[in-house]
Motif scaffolding. Structure first.
Motif, PDB file in Angstrom:
ATOM      1  N   CYS A  88       0.835  -1.211   0.000  1.00 45.12           N
ATOM      2  CA  CYS A  88       0.000   0.000   0.000  1.00 45.12           C
ATOM      3  C   CYS A  88       0.866   1.255   0.000  1.00 45.12           C
ATOM      4  CB  CYS A  88      -0.928   0.010   1.208  1.00 45.12           C
ATOM      5  SG  CYS A  88      -2.253  -1.199   1.103  1.00 45.12           S
ATOM      6  N   LYS A  89       1.909   1.284   0.822  1.00 46.16           N
ATOM      7  CA  LYS A  89       2.777   2.461   0.900  1.00 46.16           C
ATOM      8  C   LYS A  89       3.482   2.715  -0.433  1.00 46.16           C
ATOM      9  CE  LYS A  89       6.667   4.579   3.314  1.00 46.16           C
ATOM     10  NZ  LYS A  89       6.887   5.436   2.192  1.00 46.16           N
ATOM     11  N   VAL A  90       4.030   1.679  -1.031  1.00 43.95           N
ATOM     12  CA  VAL A  90       4.736   1.845  -2.304  1.00 43.95           C
ATOM     13  C   VAL A  90       3.774   2.323  -3.393  1.00 43.95           C
ATOM     14  CG1 VAL A  90       5.947   0.612  -4.157  1.00 43.95           C
ATOM     15  CG2 VAL A  90       6.618   0.272  -1.773  1.00 43.95           C
ATOM     16  N   CYS A  91       2.598   1.734  -3.461  1.00 46.29           N
ATOM     17  CA  CYS A  91       1.614   2.161  -4.469  1.00 46.29           C
ATOM     18  C   CYS A  91       1.194   3.607  -4.239  1.00 46.29           C
ATOM     19  CB  CYS A  91       0.396   1.241  -4.451  1.00 46.29           C
ATOM     20  SG  CYS A  91       0.737  -0.412  -5.090  1.00 46.29           S
ATOM     21  N   TRP A  92       0.921   3.962  -2.993  1.00 47.42           N
ATOM     22  CA  TRP A  92       0.511   5.337  -2.693  1.00 47.42           C
ATOM     23  C   TRP A  92       1.634   6.308  -3.035  1.00 47.42           C
ATOM     24  CZ3 TRP A  92      -3.734   7.774  -2.464  1.00 47.42           C
ATOM     25  CH2 TRP A  92      -3.764   9.074  -1.979  1.00 47.42           C
ATOM     26  N   ASP A  93       2.882   5.972  -2.681  1.00 44.06           N
ATOM     27  CA  ASP A  93       4.021   6.837  -3.005  1.00 44.06           C
ATOM     28  C   ASP A  93       4.159   7.013  -4.515  1.00 44.06           C
ATOM     29  OD1 ASP A  93       4.539   7.056  -0.299  1.00 44.06           O
ATOM     30  OD2 ASP A  93       6.282   5.696  -0.332  1.00 44.06           O
ATOM     31  N   MET A  94       3.990   5.927  -5.275  1.00 41.57           N
ATOM     32  CA  MET A  94       4.103   6.017  -6.736  1.00 41.57           C
ATOM     33  C   MET A  94       2.963   6.835  -7.325  1.00 41.57           C
ATOM     34  SD  MET A  94       5.419   2.179  -7.675  1.00 41.57           S
ATOM     35  CE  MET A  94       5.733   2.493  -9.404  1.00 41.57           C
ATOM     36  N   SER A  96       1.304   9.228  -5.741  1.00 39.76           N
ATOM     37  CA  SER A  96       1.547  10.613  -5.319  1.00 39.76           C
ATOM     38  C   SER A  96       2.635  11.277  -6.146  1.00 39.76           C
ATOM     39  CB  SER A  96       1.934  10.661  -3.837  1.00 39.76           C
ATOM     40  OG  SER A  96       0.901  10.151  -3.038  1.00 39.76           O
ATOM     41  N   ALA A  97       3.627  10.510  -6.559  1.00 36.73           N
ATOM     42  CA  ALA A  97       4.737  11.050  -7.348  1.00 36.73           C
ATOM     43  C   ALA A  97       4.428  11.109  -8.841  1.00 36.73           C
ATOM     44  CB  ALA A  97       5.998  10.208  -7.113  1.00 36.73           C
ATOM     45  N   GLY A  98       3.233  10.672  -9.239  1.00 36.42           N
ATOM     46  CA  GLY A  98       2.871  10.685 -10.648  1.00 36.42           C
ATOM     47  C   GLY A  98       3.520   9.575 -11.454  1.00 36.42           C
ATOM     48  N   GLN A  99       4.013   8.530 -10.790  1.00 40.84           N
ATOM     49  CA  GLN A  99       4.671   7.431 -11.493  1.00 40.84           C
ATOM     50  C   GLN A  99       3.678   6.395 -12.013  1.00 40.84           C
ATOM     51  OE1 GLN A  99       7.242   6.570  -8.094  1.00 40.84           O
ATOM     52  NE2 GLN A  99       9.013   6.973  -9.409  1.00 40.84           N
ATOM     53  N   LEU A 100       2.484   6.395 -11.483  1.00 35.30           N
ATOM     54  CA  LEU A 100       1.432   5.502 -11.957  1.00 35.30           C
ATOM     55  C   LEU A 100       0.289   6.335 -12.502  1.00 35.30           C
ATOM     56  CD1 LEU A 100       1.123   2.883  -9.071  1.00 35.30           C
ATOM     57  CD2 LEU A 100       2.296   2.610 -11.245  1.00 35.30           C
ATOM     58  N   ARG A 101      -0.202   5.932 -13.635  1.00 33.16           N
ATOM     59  CA  ARG A 101      -1.373   6.599 -14.210  1.00 33.16           C
ATOM     60  C   ARG A 101      -2.509   5.596 -14.231  1.00 33.16           C
ATOM     61  NH1 ARG A 101      -0.599   9.933 -19.352  1.00 33.16           N
ATOM     62  NH2 ARG A 101      -2.720  10.233 -18.690  1.00 33.16           N
TER      63      ARG A 101
END
Length: 136
Positions: A88-94, A96-101
């Motif tokens: 969850c933390k890694v997905c949320w961080d990604m 938040s950083a715009g790394q996942l669309r």
């Protein structure tokens, strides 16, 4: 499908195949189309198999890694390094950083009154949508 994948890859096969239908015939095609030691991600839910899967020649020579997914539960395949909190933390961080669309993953979103009509449209045009949302 597996033969077509072979043709499109100069007989090499695909490195990764995602099979999501839950059909043993589709899994067989994935085994046929998989490159040597490639990965097949099985994300569909299969019913009991009654002889529709042949783990003979093609499986023997292609030696695919067949990875079966399951609902989010622990322990997962990479537990304890990857527990649910870390995922969850890694997905949320990604995110938040715009790394996942992930815009338009659920598309279209329709009012409840249009759900049946849109479902039939998607059934007849499966290339137009991955998931449909219903707004209540």
């Amino acid at each position: 499908a597996g033969l077509e994948i072979r043709k499109l890859t100069d007989k090499r096969g695909a490195d990764v195949i995602i099979e999501s239908s839950g059909s043993y015939q589709a899994l067989q095609a994935a085994i046929r189309g998989c490159a040597y030691a490639g990965n097949i991600a099985v994300v569909g839910w299969y019913k009991e198999c009654h002889g529709a899967l042949d783990l003979g020649r093609e499986a023997h020579f292609n030696q695919p890694n067949i990875l079966i997914s399951r609902a989010c539960s622990e322990p997962n395949r990479d537990y304890p390094r990857w527990d649910f909190a870390r995922m969850c933390k890694v997905c949320w961080d990604m995110l938040s950083a715009g790394q996942l669309r992930c815009e338009n993953i659920v598309d279209p979103v329709v009012p409840f009154e249009q759900a049946a009509e849109m479902y039939m449209h998607i059934e007849q045009n499966p290339n137009e949508s991955v998931k449909m949302g219903v707004d209540f």
